[in-house]
Design a protein around this motif. Structure first.
Motif, mmCIF file in Angstrom:
data_model
loop_
_atom_site.group_PDB
_atom_site.id
_atom_site.type_symbol
_atom_site.label_atom_id
_atom_site.label_comp_id
_atom_site.label_asym_id
_atom_site.label_seq_id
_atom_site.Cartn_x
_atom_site.Cartn_y
_atom_site.Cartn_z
ATOM 1 N N GLY A 22 0.807 -1.217 0.000
ATOM 2 C CA GLY A 22 0.000 0.000 0.000
ATOM 3 C C GLY A 22 0.834 1.257 0.000
ATOM 4 O O GLY A 22 0.550 2.211 -0.737
ATOM 5 N N SER A 23 1.900 1.268 0.795
ATOM 6 C CA SER A 23 2.733 2.473 0.831
ATOM 7 C C SER A 23 3.511 2.645 -0.470
ATOM 8 O O SER A 23 3.706 3.765 -0.939
ATOM 9 C CB SER A 23 3.666 2.460 2.042
ATOM 10 N N PRO A 59 3.655 -5.810 9.639
ATOM 11 C CA PRO A 59 2.382 -5.434 9.017
ATOM 12 C C PRO A 59 1.165 -5.839 9.852
ATOM 13 O O PRO A 59 0.185 -5.115 9.904
ATOM 14 C CB PRO A 59 2.413 -6.178 7.677
ATOM 15 N N ARG A 60 1.237 -6.954 10.555
ATOM 16 C CA ARG A 60 0.100 -7.385 11.386
ATOM 17 C C ARG A 60 -0.084 -6.497 12.607
ATOM 18 O O ARG A 60 -1.129 -6.524 13.255
ATOM 19 C CB ARG A 60 0.255 -8.848 11.781
ATOM 20 N N LEU A 101 0.065 -3.225 12.456
ATOM 21 C CA LEU A 101 -0.489 -1.960 11.982
ATOM 22 C C LEU A 101 -1.931 -1.818 12.459
ATOM 23 O O LEU A 101 -2.744 -2.722 12.276
ATOM 24 C CB LEU A 101 -0.435 -1.908 10.452
ATOM 25 N N GLN A 106 -5.766 -0.882 12.612
ATOM 26 C CA GLN A 106 -6.773 -0.867 11.554
ATOM 27 C C GLN A 106 -7.101 0.546 11.097
ATOM 28 O O GLN A 106 -7.336 0.777 9.912
ATOM 29 C CB GLN A 106 -8.044 -1.571 12.015
ATOM 30 N N HIS A 149 -5.104 3.046 10.869
ATOM 31 C CA HIS A 149 -4.046 3.517 9.971
ATOM 32 C C HIS A 149 -4.168 2.848 8.611
ATOM 33 O O HIS A 149 -3.983 3.490 7.573
ATOM 34 C CB HIS A 149 -2.672 3.267 10.576
ATOM 35 N N ALA A 150 -4.484 1.555 8.610
ATOM 36 C CA ALA A 150 -4.680 0.845 7.342
ATOM 37 C C ALA A 150 -5.874 1.424 6.587
ATOM 38 O O ALA A 150 -5.809 1.617 5.367
ATOM 39 C CB ALA A 150 -4.880 -0.648 7.604
ATOM 40 N N LEU A 160 -4.889 4.698 5.031
ATOM 41 C CA LEU A 160 -4.071 4.464 3.839
ATOM 42 C C LEU A 160 -4.954 4.088 2.657
ATOM 43 O O LEU A 160 -4.763 4.598 1.544
ATOM 44 C CB LEU A 160 -3.039 3.370 4.111
ATOM 45 N N LEU A 161 -5.942 3.234 2.879
ATOM 46 C CA LEU A 161 -6.838 2.847 1.786
ATOM 47 C C LEU A 161 -7.633 4.036 1.256
ATOM 48 O O LEU A 161 -7.810 4.183 0.039
ATOM 49 C CB LEU A 161 -7.785 1.737 2.245
#
Length: 90
Positions: free
Chosen positions: A3-4, A68-69, A71, A73, A75-76, A79-80
């Motif tokens: 994603g980044s 990554p696990r 991170l 939710q 923040h994820a 990002l989306l």
């Protein structure tokens, strides 16, 4: 991680970088064209999540300081949303 990298590529496209390697992520976030096309609110979120003087999620994950696990939710999800916004601006 993906994603980044995708976000960095999309921002590079927004500033006219084409397919070649472009600016650093911090420079892309500060670029006037990114603010013009995404808006000040999106740039504020980009800065909060990815600037060296802030959370800098990209480096935390890429350099192994945050798995990554681990991170959060929120923040994820942010990002989306930013990815969606950047893709729509192309």
């Amino acid at each position: 991680l993906i994603g980044s990298a995708l976000l960095e590529r999309l921002l590079n496209e927004l500033v006219g970088g084409g397919g070649r390697a472009g600016l650093l992520l911090k420079d892309l976030i500060a670029h006037k064209e990114v603010e013009r096309r995404l808006g000040a609110c999106a740039v504020a979120w980009l800065s909060a999540l990815f600037s060296p003087s802030s959370l800098n999620l990209r480096n935390l994950i890429w350099h192994g300081f945050l798995a990554p696990r681990e991170l959060e939710q929120r923040h994820a999800a942010s990002l989306l949303r930013l990815l969606s916004r950047a893709a729509a601006a192309l």
